[in-house]
Design an enzyme around this catalytic site. Structure first.
Site, PDB file in Angstrom:
ATOM      1  N   ASP A 132      -5.243  -0.129   1.291  1.00 29.02           N
ATOM      2  CA  ASP A 132      -5.838  -1.368   1.775  1.00 29.02           C
ATOM      3  C   ASP A 132      -6.291  -2.271   0.623  1.00 29.02           C
ATOM      4  O   ASP A 132      -7.441  -2.722   0.574  1.00 29.02           O
ATOM      5  CB  ASP A 132      -7.036  -1.071   2.690  1.00 29.02           C
ATOM      6  CG  ASP A 132      -6.757   0.025   3.705  1.00 29.02           C
ATOM      7  OD1 ASP A 132      -5.594   0.141   4.137  1.00 29.02           O
ATOM      8  OD2 ASP A 132      -7.690   0.768   4.052  1.00 29.02           O
ATOM      9  N   GLU A 137      -2.905  -4.124  12.914  1.00 31.23           N
ATOM     10  CA  GLU A 137      -4.124  -4.083  12.120  1.00 31.23           C
ATOM     11  C   GLU A 137      -3.939  -4.844  10.821  1.00 31.23           C
ATOM     12  O   GLU A 137      -2.885  -5.409  10.552  1.00 31.23           O
ATOM     13  CB  GLU A 137      -4.533  -2.630  11.838  1.00 31.23           C
ATOM     14  CG  GLU A 137      -3.537  -1.846  11.007  1.00 31.23           C
ATOM     15  CD  GLU A 137      -3.936  -0.386  10.807  1.00 31.23           C
ATOM     16  OE1 GLU A 137      -4.837   0.098  11.505  1.00 31.23           O
ATOM     17  OE2 GLU A 137      -3.323   0.276   9.948  1.00 31.23           O
TER      18      GLU A 137
END
Length: 346
Positions: free
Chosen positions: A42, A219
């Protein structure tokens, strides 16, 4: 005399050698090789006042990197800027932090829970220091919709002098589907009104890895626009489970003049726009961010696995590469590039 001549020649050799080393180092610095770090899911990067600031998921704390050259993270200054309490609502599972400079202060948005995934919510930390690696980070509070639903991967952007939040959440209170939501913000830590769902997994490429109790997944949403005056806005998101090699990027598109809180304003591209390249050893590329260099180069920063079946673990590492724009104003990410030398950002 002989000693002086020898000393002069020796000094000349040293000067030539030093020049060679500097030249060699400079030549080497013109390229870099992915991944940027051995591990880091991420990844997020922002450019501000001559510095690039970077962060990624550690799962246990918040860490920031600071560098002049975004692909030199391995040698960059970095430190832990916040450690959660041992217990409580934001003590565990510290996921997907993002660093933003808003209204002359630094903010970190991060998902955290008390050790139970169903309790994941977004938490906001604030720091008034000009340098986010200095000063004190304090928890400003929970950023939640009126129904206080599960939420992760929140990002913030400004459009037409209005702050918006976009994130991944559940429609109800059970893990059936991760959808993309958007809402206005009253200020960097307070939601204004209710959330609006603008995307849910609908295509086969968004549903890989689901079933048998596992959800379908959208997401990691990120706003992207070619320039502040562009007539098109994009929200790039990750789809399918991170536990699969098929984790990939798609995007939503809206007109800049549209009502961003109207689900009908957003159109989903029917195919993934960035996906695995097994023959190059790039698996599950996704959960990206974007940064723009002072010269105007656009770069995508994403994590990827080096081998098939690596899933959502610590083998995910940050990769960076430039991208361009098509004549119709849509982004052209190309494909993930192999682990060969690439020109450094300019």
């Amino acid at each position: 005399m002989i000693n002086q001549l020898f000393s002069h020649r020796y000094l000349k050799v040293l000067v030539l050698l030093a020049g060679y080393l500097v030249s060699s180092s400079a030549a080497q610095s013109q390229t870099f090789t992915n991944p940027l770090l051995p591990s880091g899911a991420d990844p997020w990067m922002i450019y501000h006042d001559g510095w690039y600031y970077y962060t990624h998921t550690t799962g246990r704390d918040l860490r920031l990197w600071k560098t002049r050259q975004p692909v030199e993270l391995a040698s960059a200054e970095h430190r832990v800027v916040w450690t959660p309490p041992d217990t409580g609502a934001y003590a565990k599972e510290i996921w997907a932090p993002e660093l933003h400079f808003l209204q002359n202060k630094w903010y970190i948005y991060v998902a955290a829970d008390d050790g139970r995934n169903e309790n994941h919510r977004i938490w906001v930390l604030e720091n008034p220091s000009p340098d986010p690696l200095q000063g004190t980070w304090t928890v400003k509070g929970k950023l939640a919709d009126p129904g206080d639903h599960w939420a992760i991967d929140l990002s913030v952007f400004e459009h037409n002098q209005q702050l918006y939040a976009v994130w991944s959440g559940w429609e109800g209170y059970q893990n059936v589907s991760q959808d993309i939501y958007i809402a206005r913000l009253e200020n960097p830590w307070t939601m204004q009104g209710d959330r609006v769902r603008i995307a849910t997994p609908t295509h086969d490429w968004e549903k890989r890895g689901s079933g048998n109790g596992l959800p379908v997944v959208n997401e990691g949403p990120q706003l992207l626009r070619q320039s502040p005056t562009s007539q098109k806005l994009f929200i790039v998101f990750s789809a399918s489970g991170c536990w699969t090699d098929h984790y990939a990027l798609g995007y939503l598109q809206a007109d800049a003049t549209a009502n961003l809180l109207d689900p009908g304003s957003w159109r989903k591209h029917p195919e993934p726009v960035f996906r695995q390249v097994p023959e190059l050893g790039i698996y599950g590329p996704g959960h990206n961010s974007f940064f723009r260099t002072p010269s105007g180069q656009d770069w995508i920063l994403y994590h990827a696995n080096p081998s098939a079946g690596d899933g959502c673990g610590r083998k995910r590492a940050p990769h960076a590469q430039p991208f361009g724009w098509r004549t119709d104003g849509t982004p052209d990410f190309g494909s993930p590039l192999s682990r060969k030398p690439l020109p450094v950002p300019r």
